[in-house]
Design an enzyme around this catalytic site. Structure first.
Site, PDB file in Angstrom:
ATOM      1  N   ASP A   1       0.426   3.794   1.686  1.00 55.62           N
ATOM      2  CA  ASP A   1       0.389   4.381   3.044  1.00 55.62           C
ATOM      3  C   ASP A   1       1.803   4.672   3.569  1.00 55.62           C
ATOM      4  OD1 ASP A   1       0.209   4.484   6.028  1.00 55.62           O
ATOM      5  OD2 ASP A   1      -1.894   4.003   5.658  1.00 55.62           O
TER       6      ASP A   1
ATOM      7  N   CYS B   1       0.839  -1.191   0.000  1.00 53.99           N
ATOM      8  CA  CYS B   1       0.000   0.000   0.000  1.00 53.99           C
ATOM      9  C   CYS B   1       0.880   1.249   0.000  1.00 53.99           C
ATOM     10  CB  CYS B   1      -0.923   0.009   1.221  1.00 53.99           C
ATOM     11  SG  CYS B   1      -2.075   1.412   1.233  1.00 53.99           S
TER      12      CYS B   1
ATOM     13  N   CYS C   1      -6.231  -0.045   6.779  1.00 53.74           N
ATOM     14  CA  CYS C   1      -5.977   0.566   5.469  1.00 53.74           C
ATOM     15  C   CYS C   1      -7.135   1.502   5.081  1.00 53.74           C
ATOM     16  CB  CYS C   1      -5.810  -0.532   4.425  1.00 53.74           C
ATOM     17  SG  CYS C   1      -5.434   0.106   2.775  1.00 53.74           S
TER      18      CYS C   1
ATOM     19  N   HIS D   1      -2.214  -4.053   4.935  1.00 52.02           N
ATOM     20  CA  HIS D   1      -2.026  -3.654   6.339  1.00 52.02           C
ATOM     21  C   HIS D   1      -3.385  -3.397   6.969  1.00 52.02           C
ATOM     22  CE1 HIS D   1      -2.743   0.773   5.854  1.00 52.02           C
ATOM     23  NE2 HIS D   1      -2.456   0.475   4.586  1.00 52.02           N
TER      24      HIS D   1
HETATM   25 CO    CO Z   1      -3.456   1.214   2.983  1.00 49.87          CO
END
Ligand code: CO
Length: 227
Positions: free
Chosen positions: A45, A43, A102, A99
């Site tokens: 992130d 991701c 998310c 994760h």
């Molecule tokens: Co995420």
């Protein structure tokens, strides 16, 4: 007002000199070639940076990241990264990493609008819809989100196995293992969701086993309440 981001450039100077001091010749060696063993598909992130989480250095892991670690066969960007990593760099492991918590998965779970990314997150909606009946049986919101984060990893790892890039590598007998992991923002730990497949014949059984184990685990937590 300065537009220079001086603090970042200063930080970079410190990092480069510390790295060079710790391991003289580090950058010169990397200059010669990159030979990573791993392709990380994770991701976007900011709390899930591949190399740092793995405790690895520049040169160790090839990385592709997007919102909610999605792998779809129409995504030329992801496919190009996979093809380069597998065909040219000969990575041995492709690791799809989701994760908990998310944002993209949360938006899909609750039909929450974000913006342009809604179109991208349709792929996570598809995952939710595929498992909707089972997911709806989980009353606790956080637990249901955890479950969808894990299901999304299984589905995206399964999608990675189905790409022409991975299928062609397996057809020529190249060793490539696709894995599915999930990362805990709360404890910094990666968990293996045990969907690993190293050839076409392993994909369906690995997916079935991993999905079964996931559901058993969440059903048990649901029954006895969250720890
Ligand atoms: Co995420």
């Amino acid at each position: 007002m300065s537009h220079e981001l001086k603090e970042l450039l200063d930080s970079n100077r410190r990092w480069a000199s510390q790295t060079q001091a710790r391991d003289p010749g580090f950058f010169t060696r990397l200059l010669a070639q990159q030979a990573p063993q791993y392709l990380w598909i994770g991701c976007a992130d900011s709390r899930v940076p591949a190399s740092e989480i793995l405790g690895l250095l520049p040169g160790d892991v090839f990385v592709h990241r997007n919102v909610a670690n999605v792998v779809v066969p129409s995504d030329l960007n992801a496919l190009s990264v996979m093809q380069f990593a597998i065909d040219m760099l000969k990575v041995r492991h492709v690791i799809v990493v989701g994760h908990y918590g998310c944002g993209g998965v949360t938006a899909a779970l609750h039909d929450r609008r974000i913006g342009l990314a809604d179109n991208w997150i349709r792929h996570v909606h598809d995952v939710r819809n595929k498992h909707r009946t089972w997911l709806d049986g989980i009353e606790d919101d956080t637990l249901r989100l955890d479950a969808l984060c894990e299901l999304n990893v299984l589905e995206q790892a399964h999608n990675a196995c189905a790409t022409t890039v991975v299928q062609d590598a397996w057809d020529r007998g190249q060793e490539v293992i696709v894995h599915g992991w999930v990362y805990g923002l709360h404890n910094g730990l990666l968990e293996d969701l045990r969907i690993s497949a190293g050839c076409a014949a392993e994909v369906a059984p690995a997916y079935g086993m991993a999905l079964g184990a996931l559901k058993t685990r969440f059903d048990a937590i649901r029954k006895k309440g969250r720890p």
